[in-house]
Structures are given as structure tokens and as C-alpha cells.
Write an enzyme that holds these catalytic residues in place. Structure first.
Site, PDB file in Angstrom:
ATOM      1  N   SER A 144       3.445   3.266   6.885  1.00  0.00           N
ATOM      2  CA  SER A 144       2.815   4.049   5.731  1.00  0.00           C
ATOM      3  C   SER A 144       2.107   3.025   4.844  1.00  0.00           C
ATOM      4  CB  SER A 144       3.677   4.905   4.954  1.00  0.00           C
ATOM      5  OG  SER A 144       2.810   5.752   3.927  1.00  0.00           O
ATOM      6  N   TRP A 200      -0.845   1.051   6.652  1.00  0.00           N
ATOM      7  CA  TRP A 200      -2.108   2.258   6.698  1.00  0.00           C
ATOM      8  C   TRP A 200      -2.681   2.173   5.400  1.00  0.00           C
ATOM      9  CZ3 TRP A 200      -1.881   7.164   4.266  1.00  0.00           C
ATOM     10  CH2 TRP A 200      -2.979   8.177   4.881  1.00  0.00           C
ATOM     11  N   HIS A 201      -2.044   2.006   4.344  1.00  0.00           N
ATOM     12  CA  HIS A 201      -2.778   1.958   2.942  1.00  0.00           C
ATOM     13  C   HIS A 201      -3.500   0.783   2.975  1.00  0.00           C
ATOM     14  CE1 HIS A 201      -0.232   5.470   1.961  1.00  0.00           C
ATOM     15  NE2 HIS A 201      -0.929   5.474   0.908  1.00  0.00           N
ATOM     16  N   GLY A 202      -3.028  -0.467   3.308  1.00  0.00           N
ATOM     17  CA  GLY A 202      -3.917  -1.465   3.137  1.00  0.00           C
ATOM     18  C   GLY A 202      -2.839  -3.045   2.936  1.00  0.00           C
TER      19      GLY A 202
END
Length: 471
Positions: A360, A363-365
Site C-alpha cells: 500500500s 502504491w502511494h509513492g
């Protein structure tokens, strides 16, 4: 004067009225336009193929107006990667798509420095790429599951598996449908196909067609309220104040209270975004999830709902947060990361939780604040589980004590979530450490203490049961 320049000046004026940049205002116009676009999908003549064409073209058109041509080119890369893997290597297409699509997303995060851009009030297409990445990965895994023996599959895998490769137009429409890639929610390919073809829960029957009017109006009013609260609170609690001399001069309670208000203010922006996407999904009909068993029967719209505001603000434990915040992404992480890391016959543990939170975060950066936040989230959930086990171990006669433990779990969740979320907002390592240090790392210490306490409780429990057997 050039008409384009006049339009830009008007856009700048309108954007400044609500305190956002022109690119963000332009995105908001396109995002709100997903509501009427989704409504018109209901009336597209010509059967499923026409509906796929409408979904794909309106999604691509809205993306072009919001972000420019480059956005659709990036989306196309993700679509080609996943569709190619499903066509060429069905047995491994899920894993191939996972690593290639996620890798391409991360590369775009790094190239565009999306986190810094969002923090400064800008916007780009990487947010939409995040949604499409989840869609293409889930579709690839479901197509892979369609080739496996049923006894090897979980119930959710059986429900979502695909026995045939979707056509190109079906696939593109699924990824871009009416602008749902702007902010989600994420949905399954099988649900999308059933919806467009009038199958499954969308089959015409003796039951009346579910009316979207009431739930849509409710979602739009909720979106307006959330935007109003955010515009009121955000200027009063700027993140930049954390770390300045005035903030440092405050006592612990004032510093922590300020962090809480920064976190609380930021949440209303997400509540607004997800309320608009909820209205869009309900109007299209794709958000429909079945009927209640009550009399009179009522329609469920869980497929459209991505957040439960009261559930977030009054969560009794940290375990409840993934069930009420960014609901469909949490479900995706559960089905396509957490569950698939659990070996058959074994129970999930902290490793599966930490791995899921790490995915997660990535995925956000690749920002330290994101990674720290999601590692903190794993600790927060584990600590909350330890408190719950403590609550369960107390005998039923001590009701007041059990209520105090429940209250302590609520307080623990508020404290650790507030502390952790600051890292998600400030992003940089220095700013995250400065914010955490200013409140004496309370949100890291508390989970560790409760996890250790919980492990001691578990170890001492077998001895107690043996003693009772001897007696």
C-alpha cells in the site's frame, strides 16, 4: 485578447475563489462531470458494445480534459502490459501484471514527484494511474484463477474468476468507465461485465429497478458538506506550522491537538472526493450491490461506498479503520495481497499484515512519509488486536473494567492514527521525524507496549488453563 487566455484567466479567478490552483480546479470540473456522464450511461442504446464504447470514450475524454494527452498514454501502457500478459502467459499473468504495472506506476511517481506536487496543491494523472493499476492487476489475477481447479480457490476467487479473456473494448471500458478511474472506487471485471450485460444482481426480475435518486442526492449533499468543512478548516490548520518556533513553544497537549486538527482537516478532502465518486457510481447503476431482506425491500449501494465518515471518526479500534476508510482499496489489498500470502492450512500473522501495508505504501509513492505511515499502521492494528485480546480475557463479571478497556482501544486508535497520519501528509523524512519527535514518539511507543503486553498475556494463558485442569 486570445479566447484561450480569457478562459484561463476566468479559470484562475474561479480557482482562487475556493483556494485551489487552476489545474486542480480544472480536474474538479472534470471530476464532478462524471456524475452526469454516469447518468447518461443508463440511456445508451445499442446493447453492451455501445455501452463499452461510451464508457471508454467518456473516460478517455475526461482524462484528456483533466490532465492532457499524456495521461491517456500512461493509461495505455498499463492496459497493454496487463492485456499482453493475459494473452501470452495466462498461468503467470497475475504476478507478471502485478510487478510490471506496479513498477511502471512507481517509476511515474518518481519521475513526476507526485507526492510533492499534491502537497503543493498541484495535480497530475498518477492518482488515476493508481486506480487503473489496481484494476488491471485484479483482472489479471482473476483471469489466472479461471484456469485453476476450484478446490484451490477461496470463495472470493471463485466469485470473481474469469473463464474467458475480455475483448479489447471491454477491457479499456472497464479501466476508464465514465471517469471512475479518477478516484475509484475499484471494482471487479466480472461485476463490470454483469452490469453492462444485465446479468447477476443486475438481471431484470419481478423486483422493481432500484431507484438511484435518494442515495445520489444524499451523496451529493454529503460532498457539499465535506467540501465546506474542508475549506473552512484547512486554512486554519496549515501543516507548515508543525516545526516552526511558535509550534515548538507549545506544550505536549497543544502540539498533539494541533496534529489532530491537521489530520482531521485533511480527511474532509478525501470525504468530499469519495462522496462525489459515490454519487457517480450510484447514478450509473454499477454501485448497486443487491437488496435487503427487510420489508419493504431496499437497495444496497455498497459497490459505490468508499468511506463511512462516522465509522472513521468514531472507530472503536484500529482494526475497523480499513473497513471504513478507502473501503474498496482495503478490500483489494485483502484479496490480492494479504490472502494470497497466507499458505494453505496456516493462519495469517504480522508478516502478511506488514507486507500488505508495504505494498500500500509503495502504491502511494516512494516517499519516506508514506512508508513510515503504513509501517506504523501495521503496528497500530497489531497493538489494537492486543488490546482486544486483553478485553476478551477479562471475565464477564467485570463489566465496568471491560468497558474501560474498550474505551482505551478507542483512545489508542485516535492517538496512534493522528500521530501516524502526519507522516502521510508531510511526506519527507525530516518533517516526519520532527513531527513525531515533538510528541515524544507516542504513536510508536504505544503500539509496541501493547504488542509486548499482548504477547505476555498469551504466554501466561496456557499456564492458567493447566492450573485449572489440575484443580
Amino acid at each position: 485578447m486570445c479566447p484561450c487566455l480569457i478562459d484561463k484567466m476566468k479559470m484562475e479567478e474561479m480557482a482562487s475563489m475556493i483556494g485551489v490552483s487552476r489545474p486542480v480546479f480544472q480536474f474538479l470540473l472534470c471530476f464532478v462531470a462524471t456524475i452526469p456522464v454516469s447518468l447518461f450511461h443508463r440511456f445508451v442504446p445499442g446493447g453492451p458494445t455501445a455501452k463499452h464504447l461510451y464508457a471508454a470514450t467518456t473516460g478517455a475524454g475526461l482524462s484528456y480534459m483533466a490532465f492532457g494527452l499524456s495521461s491517456n498514454l500512461h493509461f495505455l501502457v498499463l492496459i497493454v502490459i496487463s492485456y499482453g500478459s493475459m494473452t501470452l502467459c495466462r498461468k503467470r499473468c497475475g504476478l507478471i501484471t502485478f510487478f510490471l504495472a506496479m513498477g511502471y506506476l512507481i517509476a511515474c511517481h518518481v519521475y513526476y514527484m507526485s507526492g510533492d506536487l499534491w502537497k503543493e496543491g498541484g495535480i497530475d494523472a498518477t492518482g488515476s494511474m493508481m486506480v487503473i493499476t489496481l484494476k488491471v492487476i485484479s483482472c489479471a489475477f482473476n483471469y489466472n484463477d479461471g484456469s485453476l481447479k476450484e478446490r484451490r480457490l477461496r470463495d472470493t476467487q471463485k466469485k470473481n474468476r474469469l473463464f474467458r479473456l475480455p475483448s479489447v473494448i471491454e477491457y479499456v471500458a472497464y479501466c476508464l468507465c465514465c471517469g471512475t478511474h479518477f478516484a475509484g472506487p475499484v471494482y471487479e471485471m466480472k461485476d463490470y461485465l454483469d452490469w453492462t450485460q444485465g446479468k447477476g444482481i443486475w438481471t431484470r426480475s419481478e423486483k422493481p429497478s432500484p431507484s438511484p435518486i435518494g442515495p445520489t442526492v444524499k451523496a451529493i449533499l454529503q460532498a457539499g458538506l465535506c467540501m465546506g468543512v474542508y475549506l473552512y478548516l484547512d486554512p486554519r490548520y496549515p501543516l507548515e506550522r508543525i516545526g516552526d518556533p511558535v509550534y515548538k513553544s507549545w506544550g505536549f497537549i497543544d502540539r498533539f491537538s494541533y496534529q489532530y486538527m491537521c489530520s482531521f482537516s485533511a480527511r474532509w478532502k478525501y470525504y468530499f472526493i469519495w462522496s462525489v465518486s459515490e454519487a457517480s457510481m450510484i447514478l450509473s447503476g454499477l454501485g448497486f450491490s443487491g437488496w435487503t431482506n427487510s420489508v419493504p425491500i431496499e437497495a444496497h449501494w455498497r459497490g459505490a461506498k468508499n468511506v463511512d465518515i462516522l465509522g472513521v471518526e468514531f472507530a472503536k479500534s484500529a482494526v475497523e479503520i480499513p473497513l471504513v476508510w478507502n473501503i474498496h482499496v482495503s478490500t483489494w489489498l485483502r484479496h490480492y495481497v494479504y490472502d494470497r500470502l497466507v499458505q494453505k492450512g496456516k493462519r495469517p500473522g504480522f508478516f502478511q499484515l506488514l507486507a500488505t501495508q508495504t505494498v500500500s505504501a509503495v502504491w502511494h509513492g516512494l516517499y519516506p512519509g508514506y512508508i513510515i505511515f503504513f509501517v506504523q499502521s501495521a503496528l497500530m492494528i497489531s497493538g489494537s488486536k492486543a488490546i482486544y485480546r486483553w478485553h476478551q480475557s477479562v471475565s464477564g463479571g467485570k463489566r465496568m473494567f471491560k468497558k474501560m478497556i474498550m474505551l482505551s482501544n478507542f483512545a489508542y486508535t485516535v492517538i496512534v492514527l493522528t500521530y501516524s497520519s502526519v507522516g502521510f501528509m508531510v511526506l519527507s523524512l525530516d518533517e516526519t521525524i520532527t513531527a513525531y519527535e515533538s510528541v515524544f514518539y507516542i504513536g510508536t511507543i504505544l503500539p509496541v507496549v501493547f504488542i509486548l503486553f499482548g504477547s505476555i498475556m498469551i504466554k501466561s494463558k496456557p499456564h492458567t488453563s493447566r492450573a485449572r485442569k489440575v484443580k
